[in-house]
Scaffold this motif. Structure first.
Motif, short mmCIF file in Angstrom:
data_model
loop_
_atom_site.label_atom_id
_atom_site.label_comp_id
_atom_site.label_asym_id
_atom_site.label_seq_id
_atom_site.Cartn_x
_atom_site.Cartn_y
_atom_site.Cartn_z
N TYR A 280 0.83 -1.20 0.00
CA TYR A 280 0.00 0.00 0.00
C TYR A 280 0.87 1.25 0.00
N LEU A 283 2.21 1.80 -3.29
CA LEU A 283 1.19 2.37 -4.18
C LEU A 283 1.11 3.88 -4.00
N GLY A 287 1.92 6.59 -6.90
CA GLY A 287 1.00 7.67 -7.29
C GLY A 287 1.71 9.02 -7.27
N LYS A 319 -3.98 -1.91 -9.46
CA LYS A 319 -4.58 -0.70 -8.88
C LYS A 319 -4.61 0.46 -9.87
N LEU A 320 -3.62 0.48 -10.77
CA LEU A 320 -3.50 1.61 -11.67
C LEU A 320 -3.84 1.14 -13.08
N LYS A 322 -3.59 2.43 -16.22
CA LYS A 322 -2.71 2.56 -17.38
C LYS A 322 -1.27 2.17 -17.07
N PHE A 323 -1.06 1.23 -16.20
CA PHE A 323 0.29 0.92 -15.75
C PHE A 323 1.06 0.17 -16.84
N GLY C 313 -1.73 12.68 -6.40
CA GLY C 313 -1.29 11.53 -7.19
C GLY C 313 -1.44 10.24 -6.40
N SER C 314 -0.98 10.25 -5.15
CA SER C 314 -1.08 9.07 -4.30
C SER C 314 -2.52 8.61 -4.16
N ALA C 317 -4.26 7.23 -7.15
CA ALA C 317 -3.84 5.84 -7.34
C ALA C 317 -4.60 4.92 -6.38
N TYR C 348 -2.35 11.73 -17.05
CA TYR C 348 -2.16 10.29 -16.87
C TYR C 348 -3.31 9.69 -16.05
N PHE C 349 -3.75 10.47 -15.06
CA PHE C 349 -4.83 10.00 -14.18
C PHE C 349 -6.20 10.31 -14.77
#
Lengths: 365, 408, 414
Positions: A280, A283, A287, A319-320, A322-323, C313-314, C317, C348-349
């Motif tokens: 976590y 993550l 982000g 979790k993302l 477009k990773f 950002g965090s 995500a 991106y997000f």
């Protein structure tokens, strides 16, 4: 061309001998608890004996053309690797307060090597050099910058050698990959966002304690918790430091010493929880890294536990949306990277030697 | 950090033992400390102190310089010992005999063991490669036991300023059994001087004062613990005509009492006791002595050891407790009991006169001090080195926080 | 039902009388400078409808302030309250939602008073005073931490030895919950989504404190504030995130004085400490517009915005598929430059801010997202008093029979 590589930690010194090709080391070993018992002056001799013995088996003799020492901290003073001179020692002395467990011992160590390998250049390779390019906005803490002279108030990262190489590795593969998340999986793991070769965000702090939790380190915590421990338990900063740097992290959550490989394969409920927690935190850092770079082209795992990178990548991409579909794993070991950076340093400084060296390593110097 | 200090300390043991033994072997009765001071100074040089010298008072001073001048910590022990009553000893007090882990000798507990621990605490910090923020001064001072700490006074008032150091905290190496002590009661030595033209009147007055029925009983009535005062027999001066008499008195001072207060109280009492003796003058005063130090300098000293107490919750005590606890040493706090009249420490000089917060932490045992067959347990010295170094680092070391995990 | 919402600061007491369920404010005011005498006299600014009056009156503590407020209110029977809603900053590990004050909950509140030593004690004082002044009137405590009770354990646990966290009950509590919940509910309403299917990242950027909250399906899953309000963003005088070793080193620097370090990190750091000139980020931003480059104010502004951006950002995500990014409170509502800086380069997000809309978001709520943005960017005015009134009203009407039983609500003082 024989290169001795030294990696200095509090608990042990790791050393290796490379033959100049930057392939696998010809010989390697480690000295545990060197700071406790050893008279530092005797260390180079011990290392040389180790190399001589193992080379004798290969019917070769040991000699060294260059000693490369990996240094945990070099502050703003050391923006790139350099050959140790009296001036470097002065600069190190100046910043010893920022890494007081490492630098004084390093100064002794450099002296010992200078004594033992007379005339052999010693290259200092700093984990923090890469981070001297960290932008101010990422580097600064929200406290009065003139607060206390003896306390370093700047953020650095502590796995700069890995992160820098991780970026180069991706960039060499594909020039279009310029926004990289580098995940260094060492006992104190670290995530760094590297854009165009420069770091823009990193989880490490003024010391290696901030950021992601490690095997025994706490990572990010509310500053008030520290004051609360002091008030409620009557502990001073030293005792709290012991607790949060030697008894926290995975150890604090699971109650036993466990490395990342074990953590990521254990079925123990406490370990499962700790894994969840660390993923976590990764993550959150990912982000932040994406926000810092405005996007992401690749993710690279490095360090001794790099093989668990697959699991981490799996979690992050779940979790993302477009990773990146694939992750990269940096094959190189720390000592090898130190050698290469050290050699680079020497080549820059010492043209006369550089004439004699032919490099066959694939690194673009 | 602590595990490194522990290991380095372990490795120093033999060296420490030899040094302490040698120190005990060098006689250093008050005002005759020269040889010991030179020996100590040489040792500090050898141990890598940035500076070591003998000052004008004859104190041996060692300095480890920090990156900044504040805070400066002073470790202080006295070199001198009382003159041992050799008849009572079962062995020579100057041979430094070691038996069952105990080092016997004059001043072993008070306070050569403490001195050795302090000197090596500085060495331990050096060998553990722990940089200092503030300065560390290790001062082995002269003329404590007999001289009311003139050595220390010179040190603080002139030696330290001359090298640009102002001590912010002080730790005494006096015997505490490695407890953290923050003070003790004091004592004062007084003289009652009786003078008169008529020798009979003088001796009557002296008798009046010095009988169980007079001053002693008066004092017994006003004090809870009468044994805390000694009244000597009068000594008559001037053989030809008995014109004056002197009586020495020593008295314990609680933290509520001052020497001046005791003087005025006793003046009143003796005036009452001698009111019927005409033509005699009686005066009570604190005894002063003109003393010649081993290096020839002279000083007038008053025979007073003031009581002192550092606030047990002061930052110094708190940080000392915290540092010992972090170092996994026993943390025990208390005060000296000063079981024998005449004992004391230089704490009052530092705290009351120079306003330097001071505590005691030393390996000796208070019960052993000023006794025949005085000894110090060697293991306590080793513990004390480590404990002292931990406290000093807590107060004036560069903090190592964040850098102490085994690997990064 | 007329609910009086009470919000205590260390030396102030704000109150609003809100008629529910129509959500109409009918009176309000603020008692200022409560406590020992200061240079200026203590006073109550009282407002009924459009009319505002100032009363100078001595108030030595919050209980006396409440009594003075009661006197003012009693002059007009049309504004007599039916219930109290109290803002209580810290609900500790005990209160995971608003709670009616009973003998039992009052005891629990006493147990956690020390967690927010500046805020909780005066709130308790006022709660007791209310019971004295208005015997039998129900009181509800609404907690800043309650909304965050749903933060999962892997996000609320600190990686320090378990013995310590268990003994001292150390975990992430999170704050500003009432506000985050309020603006998120507003945003869900605007986007016509049921709240329990609504996910967002909410930025409460006050002129003093600030925090960001990750919300998934109407539940808080993370907050930048932690065990205390000190962690997270750069705030006006609070440092936010800091290397734990720095706090330790400061503790050593100040010879072990936790009070000195606490005061430094809480009241002399953040924007004030960094810039050395002002605690208000608006001053720093406008200073920056005039000058540029390597100045302290420049670094301050950069660090302030950068920290927000990183956390956005965090949390984007963490939330995964957010419906909205919400800005609220003084800075979030009124400073377009802040919103612009933290939302730029976030495609991106799926986040894209519209420059024009952002500069003209004067009437709230306002949608400032670009038409290509897959996440709505909303500016929503927060109204903590209304949120407290809603919680109070909700709780009281939900449990009507139970809560209006005076026998139960009475005498919790004992």
């Amino acid at each position: 061309m024989n290169i001795v590589t030294i990696s200095q930690n509090i608990s042990k010194i790791e050393f290796a001998l490379f033959d100049g090709s930057c392939g696998e080391p010809v010989s390697k070993g480690e000295l545990k608890n060197w700071m406790n018992h050893e008279i530092i002056g005797g260390i180079p001799g011990k290392i040389a004996t180790h190399f001589s013995k193992s080379l004798r088996k290969q019917e070769k003799t040991f000699s060294a053309n260059l000693v490369c020492i990996r240094v945990a901290y070099g502050g703003q003073e050391f923006k790139s690797p350099e050959i140790a001179t009296a001036r470097s020692l002065e600069k190190l002395k100046k910043i010893e307060n920022a890494a007081p467990m490492h630098i004084p011992a390093l100064i002794e160590l450099i002296g010992a090597f200078k004594n033992y390998f007379r005339g052999t250049p010693i290259a200092l390779v700093f984990e923090t050099s890469f981070f001297t390019r960290l932008p101010e906005r990422e580097r600064n803490y929200a406290i009065n910058p003139g607060l206390a002279k003896e306390i370093s108030l700047q953020r650095f990262g502590y796995h700069g050698i890995f992160h820098e190489r991780a970026y180069e590795y991706c960039h060499e593969k594909d020039k279009r990959l310029s926004r990289i998340i580098s995940v260094c999986l060492e006992p104190v793991p670290e995530i760094c966002a590297v854009m165009g070769g420069s770091p823009v965000m990193v989880t490490g702090g003024a010391t290696p304690l901030e950021g992601l939790p490690g095997e025994t380190t706490c990572g990010d915590i509310d500053p008030l918790i520290i004051l609360s421990l002091s008030e409620n338990l009557g502990w001073g900063p030293e005792e709290i430091n012991n607790a949060i740097s030697r008894k926290s992290g995975i150890y604090g959550l699971t109650g036993r010493k466990m490395d990342f490989t074990e953590l990521f394969s254990s079925a123990d409920p406490d370990a499962i929880f700790a894994r969840r927690l660390i993923l976590y935190r990764m993550l959150l850092a990912t982000g932040s890294a994406i926000a810092a770079m405005g996007g992401l082209d690749a993710i690279v795992f490095s360090g001794r536990y790099r093989e668990i990178g697959g699991q981490i990548h799996g979690y992050l991409s779940s979790k993302l949306g477009k990773f990146p579909e694939k992750h990269e794993i940096l094959p190189d070991q720390l000592l090898k990277l130190t050698t290469c950076s050290g050699m680079l340093a020497m080549l820059k400084k010492d043209r006369t030697h550089s004439q004699k060296i032919s490099l066959d390593n694939g690194y673009s110097f | 950090m602590y595990w490194i200090m522990k290991a380095k300390n372990e490795a120093m043991k033999d060296e420490v033992k030899d040094f302490t033994q040698e120190l005990v072997r060098i006689t250093s009765i008050s005002l005759d400390e020269k040889k010991a001071a030179e020996f100590i100074c040489g040792k500090m040089k050898e141990l890598g102190y940035d500076d070591s010298f003998i000052d004008d008072a004859g104190n041996a001073v060692g300095v480890i310089r920090g990156r900044e001048s504040e805070p400066a910590v002073m470790l202080n022990s006295h070199i001198d010992t009382i003159a041992p009553d050799e008849e009572k000893w079962s062995m020579s007090p100057f041979r430094g005999i070691i038996e069952n882990g105990k080092l016997f000798g004059a001043g072993a507990s008070d306070c050569k063991g403490g001195l050795a621990a302090q000197i090596y605490a500085g060495a331990l910090l050096k060998r553990s490669l722990l940089p200092m923020r503030g300065h560390l001064v290790v001062a082995a001072t002269v003329a404590e036991e007999n001289g009311c700490s003139v050595g220390l006074k010179k040190l603080v008032s002139s030696t330290l300023p001359s090298i640009g150091i102002k001590a912010d905290y002080a730790i005494l190496g006096e015997p505490t059994g490695n407890g953290l002590y923050y003070g003790h009661d004091g004592w004062v030595e007084l003289n009652i001087h009786i003078e008169g033209v008529n020798p009979f009147h003088v001796s009557d007055a002296a008798r009046n004062i010095n009988t169980d029925l007079s001053l002693v009983s008066t004092i017994r009535n006003t004090m809870n613990t009468p044994e805390e005062m000694n009244i000597g027999h009068p000594v008559f001066n001037d053989d030809s005509g008995f014109r004056s008499a002197d009586m020495r008195i020593s008295k314990r001072l609680s933290s509520a009492e001052s020497p001046e207060g005791v003087v005025s109280w006793l003046n009143h009492e003796v005036a009452v006791l001698t009111q019927n003796e005409k033509n005699v003058a009686v005066e009570v005063a604190v005894i002063s002595e003109n003393q010649k130090m081993y290096n020839g300098s002279r000083s007038v000293v008053k025979r007073v050891a003031n009581s002192w107490q550092t606030d047990p919750y002061s930052p110094l005590m708190q940080r000392a407790r915290q540092s010992l606890s972090a170092a996994e040493c026993e943390v025990r706090t208390g005060k000296w009991t000063l079981g024998k009249l005449g004992m004391g420490t230089a704490g009052s000089v530092l705290l009351n006169e120079y306003k330097i917060p001071v505590i005691g932490y030393g390996p000796g045992s208070e019960d052993c001090a000023h006794c025949a067959d005085e000894y110090v347990v060697l293991d306590r010295i080793y513990e004390s080195i480590y404990g002292t170094a931990s406290i000093v680092h807590g107060l004036a070391g560069i903090p190592v926080c964040g850098w102490t995990s085994d690997e990064i | 039902m007329k609910i009086i919402v009470v919000n205590c600061g260390s030396s102030s007491l704000k109150y609003r009388i809100i008629s529910m369920p129509e959500e109409k404010e009918i009176a309000g005011g603020e008692a200022q400078r409560i406590g020992p005498k200061t240079a200026e006299p203590s006073r109550i600014i009282h407002r009924v409808g459009e009319k505002t009056e100032t009363h100078l009156v001595e108030m030595r503590n919050h209980a006396e302030a409440l009594e003075e407020v009661r006197k003012l209110l009693s002059r007009d029977s049309s504004i007599a309250p039916d219930a109290f809603g109290h803002r209580v900053v810290h609900g500790g590990g005990i209160f995971s939602s608003a709670a009616q004050i009973t003998a039992g909950s009052a005891r629990d509140l006493e147990k956690i008073k020390h967690l927010a030593p500046i805020h909780n004690p005066p709130a308790m004082e006022v709660i007791y005073a209310c019971e004295k002044a208005y015997p039998g009137l129900p009181s509800v405590a609404v907690f800043d931490t309650a909304f965050h009770a749903t933060i999962p354990d892997f996000a609320s646990t600190y990686c320090i030895p378990r013995e310590i966290t268990e003994k001292l009950k150390i975990r992430k509590f999170g704050f500003h919950g009432t506000s985050h919940q309020f603006v998120a509910e507003e945003a869900a309403r605007i986007m016509k989504r049921p709240f329990n299917e609504f996910s967002a990242v909410s930025c409460h950027l006050g002129s003093g404190g600030a925090s960001i909250c990750a919300i998934v399906n109407g539940k808080s899953v993370d907050n930048t504030m932690g065990y205390s309000p000190l962690q997270g963003l750069v705030m006006s005088t609070r440092c936010g995130d800091l290397d734990p070793a720095l706090t330790l080193n400061l503790l050593q620097h100040f010879i072990g004085s936790t009070t000195d370090v606490e005061r430094l990190l809480n009241t002399r750091s953040g924007v004030l400490g960094m810039s050395g000139s002002s605690a208000d980020i608006r001053d720093i931003l406008s200073m920056n517009r005039k000058s540029s480059g390597n100045t302290r104010s420049h670094h301050t502004a950069e660090a302030y915005l950068w920290r927000i951006k990183k956390y956005i950002g965090s949390y984007l995500a963490v939330v995964g598929k957010p419906d909205a990014l919400i800005f609220t409170d003084t800075i979030g509502e009124t400073i377009p430059q802040v919103r612009w800086a933290v939302c730029s380069d976030m495609e991106y997000f799926g986040l894209k801010i519209d420059a024009g809309k952002n500069d003209h978001a004067d009437v709230l709520p306002s949608d400032v997202s670009h038409k290509d943005s897959s996440i709505k960017i909303l500016v929503v005015a927060t109204n903590e008093e209304l949120a407290i009134a809603r919680r109070t009203y909700g709780l009281l009407s939900e449990n009507h029979n139970f809560l209006w039983n005076k026998k139960l609500t009475n005498n919790y003082l004992k």
